[in-house]
Design a protein around this motif. Structure first.
Motif, PDB file in Angstrom:
ATOM      1  N   LEU A 292      13.096  -3.260  16.488  1.00 46.79           N
ATOM      2  CA  LEU A 292      12.368  -2.000  16.339  1.00 46.79           C
ATOM      3  C   LEU A 292      11.265  -1.637  15.884  1.00 46.79           C
ATOM      4  CD1 LEU A 292      13.474   0.886  16.423  1.00 46.79           C
ATOM      5  CD2 LEU A 292      14.627   0.680  14.165  1.00 46.79           C
ATOM      6  N   SER A 293      10.281  -0.840  16.519  1.00 42.81           N
ATOM      7  CA  SER A 293       9.229  -0.624  16.137  1.00 42.81           C
ATOM      8  C   SER A 293       8.984   0.378  15.124  1.00 42.81           C
ATOM      9  CB  SER A 293       8.070  -0.292  17.295  1.00 42.81           C
ATOM     10  OG  SER A 293       7.839  -1.358  18.322  1.00 42.81           O
ATOM     11  N   CYS A 294       8.063   0.418  14.224  1.00 47.72           N
ATOM     12  CA  CYS A 294       8.187   1.642  13.413  1.00 47.72           C
ATOM     13  C   CYS A 294       6.845   1.938  12.424  1.00 47.72           C
ATOM     14  CB  CYS A 294       9.230   1.233  12.220  1.00 47.72           C
ATOM     15  SG  CYS A 294       8.579  -0.290  11.313  1.00 47.72           S
ATOM     16  N   VAL A 295       6.984   3.099  11.949  1.00 49.89           N
ATOM     17  CA  VAL A 295       5.759   3.389  11.119  1.00 49.89           C
ATOM     18  C   VAL A 295       5.890   2.659   9.604  1.00 49.89           C
ATOM     19  CG1 VAL A 295       4.618   5.207   9.898  1.00 49.89           C
ATOM     20  CG2 VAL A 295       5.736   5.535  12.219  1.00 49.89           C
ATOM     21  N   ASN A 296       5.361   1.626   9.203  1.00 53.00           N
ATOM     22  CA  ASN A 296       5.790   1.119   7.859  1.00 53.00           C
ATOM     23  C   ASN A 296       5.329   2.055   6.651  1.00 53.00           C
ATOM     24  OD1 ASN A 296       6.646  -1.006   6.378  1.00 53.00           O
ATOM     25  ND2 ASN A 296       4.244  -1.489   5.978  1.00 53.00           N
ATOM     26  N   GLN A 297       6.201   2.046   5.743  1.00 53.64           N
ATOM     27  CA  GLN A 297       5.989   2.677   4.506  1.00 53.64           C
ATOM     28  C   GLN A 297       5.673   1.808   3.393  1.00 53.64           C
ATOM     29  OE1 GLN A 297       9.924   4.244   4.941  1.00 53.64           O
ATOM     30  NE2 GLN A 297       8.964   6.210   4.044  1.00 53.64           N
ATOM     31  N   PRO A 298       4.635   1.626   2.868  1.00 57.54           N
ATOM     32  CA  PRO A 298       4.206   0.694   1.700  1.00 57.54           C
ATOM     33  C   PRO A 298       4.758   0.814   0.563  1.00 57.54           C
ATOM     34  CG  PRO A 298       2.286   2.255   2.221  1.00 57.54           C
ATOM     35  CD  PRO A 298       3.294   2.537   3.183  1.00 57.54           C
ATOM     36  N   THR A 299       6.187   0.555   0.392  1.00 54.38           N
ATOM     37  CA  THR A 299       7.134   0.865  -0.698  1.00 54.38           C
ATOM     38  C   THR A 299       6.476   0.360  -2.069  1.00 54.38           C
ATOM     39  OG1 THR A 299       8.404  -0.789  -0.058  1.00 54.38           O
ATOM     40  CG2 THR A 299       9.296   1.139   0.426  1.00 54.38           C
ATOM     41  N   GLU A 300       5.848  -0.923  -2.019  1.00 51.64           N
ATOM     42  CA  GLU A 300       5.429  -1.555  -3.115  1.00 51.64           C
ATOM     43  C   GLU A 300       4.396  -0.663  -3.886  1.00 51.64           C
ATOM     44  OE1 GLU A 300       4.617  -5.569  -2.424  1.00 51.64           O
ATOM     45  OE2 GLU A 300       3.437  -5.495  -4.380  1.00 51.64           O
ATOM     46  N   LYS A 301       3.493  -0.103  -2.935  1.00 52.76           N
ATOM     47  CA  LYS A 301       2.217   0.631  -3.417  1.00 52.76           C
ATOM     48  C   LYS A 301       2.787   1.904  -3.823  1.00 52.76           C
ATOM     49  CE  LYS A 301      -1.612  -0.130  -1.386  1.00 52.76           C
ATOM     50  NZ  LYS A 301      -2.630  -0.091  -0.266  1.00 52.76           N
ATOM     51  N   LEU A 302       3.665   2.512  -3.273  1.00 50.76           N
ATOM     52  CA  LEU A 302       4.379   3.999  -3.690  1.00 50.76           C
ATOM     53  C   LEU A 302       4.900   3.674  -5.241  1.00 50.76           C
ATOM     54  CD1 LEU A 302       6.532   5.417  -1.219  1.00 50.76           C
ATOM     55  CD2 LEU A 302       4.280   6.495  -2.018  1.00 50.76           C
ATOM     56  N   GLY A 303       5.513   2.514  -5.407  1.00 51.76           N
ATOM     57  CA  GLY A 303       6.197   2.277  -6.725  1.00 51.76           C
ATOM     58  C   GLY A 303       5.119   2.086  -7.764  1.00 51.76           C
ATOM     59  N   ASN A 304       4.197   1.229  -7.617  1.00 52.15           N
ATOM     60  CA  ASN A 304       2.835   1.088  -8.290  1.00 52.15           C
ATOM     61  C   ASN A 304       2.328   2.202  -8.686  1.00 52.15           C
ATOM     62  OD1 ASN A 304       3.045  -1.722  -7.892  1.00 52.15           O
ATOM     63  ND2 ASN A 304       1.279  -1.754  -6.407  1.00 52.15           N
ATOM     64  N   ILE A 305       1.729   3.069  -7.670  1.00 53.12           N
ATOM     65  CA  ILE A 305       1.269   4.279  -8.178  1.00 53.12           C
ATOM     66  C   ILE A 305       2.100   5.265  -9.100  1.00 53.12           C
ATOM     67  CG2 ILE A 305      -0.088   6.094  -7.098  1.00 53.12           C
ATOM     68  CD1 ILE A 305      -0.665   4.265  -4.797  1.00 53.12           C
ATOM     69  N   ALA A 306       3.399   5.441  -8.368  1.00 59.39           N
ATOM     70  CA  ALA A 306       4.232   6.413  -9.180  1.00 59.39           C
ATOM     71  C   ALA A 306       4.423   5.849 -10.731  1.00 59.39           C
ATOM     72  CB  ALA A 306       5.817   6.532  -8.683  1.00 59.39           C
ATOM     73  N   VAL A 307       4.610   4.653 -10.883  1.00 62.98           N
ATOM     74  CA  VAL A 307       4.520   4.410 -12.357  1.00 62.98           C
ATOM     75  C   VAL A 307       3.072   4.577 -13.055  1.00 62.98           C
ATOM     76  CG1 VAL A 307       4.939   2.270 -14.011  1.00 62.98           C
ATOM     77  CG2 VAL A 307       6.314   2.818 -12.116  1.00 62.98           C
ATOM     78  N   GLU A 308       2.234   3.965 -12.564  1.00 59.94           N
ATOM     79  CA  GLU A 308       0.756   4.125 -12.952  1.00 59.94           C
ATOM     80  C   GLU A 308       0.374   5.323 -13.494  1.00 59.94           C
ATOM     81  OE1 GLU A 308      -1.356   1.085 -10.689  1.00 59.94           O
ATOM     82  OE2 GLU A 308      -0.249  -0.318 -12.229  1.00 59.94           O
ATOM     83  N   MET A 309       0.637   6.377 -12.697  1.00 58.85           N
ATOM     84  CA  MET A 309       0.348   7.593 -12.575  1.00 58.85           C
ATOM     85  C   MET A 309       1.053   8.350 -13.811  1.00 58.85           C
ATOM     86  SD  MET A 309      -0.410   9.521  -9.193  1.00 58.85           S
ATOM     87  CE  MET A 309       0.502  11.001  -8.775  1.00 58.85           C
TER      88      MET A 309
END
Lengths: 349, 349
Positions: A292-309
DNA sequence: GTGAAAGCGCTAACAG
DNA sequence: CTGTTAGCGCTTTCAC
């Protein structure tokens, strides 16, 4: 009884003939204390198997070194990866995470937030349920001065930070790719429009259709949720209507899986009869058939940023300005949505 | 400053000209207090937006109404489902869950348990890492009188409860099924033998082979872990050895996925060249190609039992006897391991 | 029914 | 450098 109450600072202070304060400071590495006593205290604490009492510590210091997290789901690749990333980032910053799960239920969401407030978390990260509309509980959070960061599924509220992925741009890229392959009859299983991810993924679709001068068939924009059932029902209805599109963009990968199930049940073929792509990757998108082709969501980055913010806001509580970060996405192309339509037609003859 | 300290019981007591004690009792529904005052107190608390302080409450009452949980992973279908079930069960019992993630790292596991102890959780549920051998930290937990329940990945320790799935019996059923299909050359990608799930799944394999008088080829019992890489490498090595078995039992579904990847890369076919089955289901086993037969683990039940057992122990702290519950499994048959070997050979001619 | 006193285990502020 | 004094916000006796 074996269950004697826990060891306290006082106990180890008595043992050493010093004051509790000295022990407290020593254990926390406070510069007041001399190297030797500090060393000694630590040694004794270790020997006695002392376990600090965070409730007491936090009560008197008025900090918990904990961030509360509320997510709608765990057993979903996107959220489980996001959670893992949040835990990881917090761990490396010496913060605890107190995770709660709303199960897509607004009342539970509220209950959990109240608990987290009562636990006096230093900050809050939340990804709202599909149904969350009422802001009251979040206003309460703000009023108590607790930093609040929304992640992925956000509410538009002044004074709060958000971390999202580029839903609109990512969808645009996907649809554009499909159009370049020759598809013009394009449908979207679109989730719900009331929530940012539903809305923006729809808008990205609209953008692409407009750019290429393609008409949007209202019957092909189907709302119904973000789960497998939504995909299954959505496709079944599409099929029953007798007017199948050539290409479907699924708002999440469970929706795409639902489509796979329906397609399979109907004896149709991907990509011969219908082609598909979705928003969101998972550990198995590449193993399903066709992959399945898809649009990738960079979950790791999301988590990093959320916590750091959030941490940032905790540390600069008075000067912090809410931030809105949008993380870019990328297309991951696999077997679906990869064959030029012309070739596909030739083949199927 | 806006950030005035939180409202306290005292504040609302003053407001009503009663004592903090009255307020405290009223809020908790203590029978001492008359209906009217109770009502009144609650109303005012509500209006003022009072949020109780659990740290203070717990400190003085010496209970936290929280269960600590330690798991090795989140972004893995088994654990994410288990976690969801744990959260759900706890929620319905009015308990909080404090989840931590060891990331398969022993040191982090220990750190997290210490934190959980310091937070004074009322009980602990843990699923150990692949490497956990040292019991010291768990002894400490026991010494502090905290109920401890292992789930799925357990340590053999007196005084602790365990909830596991029937690893041995489940594997036996799977291998037996393969044998009945006509396979005799059977390999196992077995994880690690030092941990119960690795050992018992191996033993189930051995049981079946023995029962049917089949020899166990030592080269076909391959250790290396429970992740995708273990499956990939395991199969690659098997292939390189020039001596491929007919059937592989994978100790987890990520291991099976790793095999799929290797098989695909080598241009081989499942089930023509190699057939496979694994321990553990996931949301996508049925979508991968060919769809993957497996031994299903009832994660929801595991979570239910783990929490209820722990709660039980918390409530009957002195009389509780450690329990060991093993949850039965069932075979889920899909495309792999479903064609009689004879037919398979006919086909591939 | 209600409240005063004491304390949970710890830390902050200040004094020595 | 070390210790004394006061709480943090709540609950638990135990009088009234």
């Amino acid at each position: 009884m074996n269950k004697k109450s826990h060891l306290t600072l006082g106990d180890i202070a008595k043992q050493l003939n010093v004051s509790t304060v000295t022990v407290s400071k020593a254990l926390r590495g406070h510069p007041d204390i001399s190297k030797e006593t500090a060393q000694l205290v630590k040694k004794v604490a270790q020997e006695l198997g002392y376990t600090p009492n965070y409730m007491a510590r936090n009560l008197s210091s008025k900090k918990s070194f904990a961030i509360g997290v509320v997510v709608p789901k765990v057993a979903h690749f996107f959220f489980s990866s996001l959670i893992e990333s949040i835990y990881d980032t917090a761990f490396h910053n010496n913060y605890e995470i107190i995770l709660t799960v709303s199960q897509e239920n607004v009342e539970r969401e509220i209950k959990h937030i109240e608990s987290l407030l009562a636990m006096r978390v230093d900050g809050l990260i939340v990804s709202v349920t599909q149904q969350t509309r009422d802001r009251a509980i979040f206003e309460k959070v703000k009023k108590q001065g607790i930093p609040l960061t929304f992640v992925d599924r956000v509410l538009d509220m002044p004074g709060t930070s958000t971390v999202t992925v580029d839903d609109r741009g990512g969808t645009f890229k996907a649809i554009e790719h499909a159009i370049n392959l020759g598809y013009t009859k394009i449908a979207q299983l679109a989730g719900y429009p009331e929530i940012n991810i539903g809305l923006n993924r729809y808008l990205g679709f609209e953008d692409a259709m407009k750019k290429y001068g393609l008409p949007i068939n209202r019957d092909w924009v189907i709302y119904g949720g973000f789960g497998e059932d939504a995909g299954y029902n959505g496709f079944m209805n599409l099929y029953k209507s007798g007017n199948l599109p050539e290409f479907i963009f699924a708002v999440t990968y469970p929706v795409a899986l639902g489509v796979y199930a329906a397609v399979d049940e109907l004896g149709l073929k991907i990509p011969g009869d219908i082609d598909i792509m979705c928003f969101g990757n998972s550990d198995v998108n590449r193993f399903i058939s066709p992959s399945l082709s898809c649009v990738n969501q960079p979950t790791e980055k999301l988590g990093n940023i959320a916590v750091e913010m959030t941490l940032n806001q905790i540390k600069n509580i008075d000067s912090f300005e809410p931030q809105h970060i949008e993380v870019p996405t990328e297309l991951i192309l696999r077997e679906t949505c990869s064959v030029f339509k012309k070739n596909l037609e030739k083949k199927s003859i």
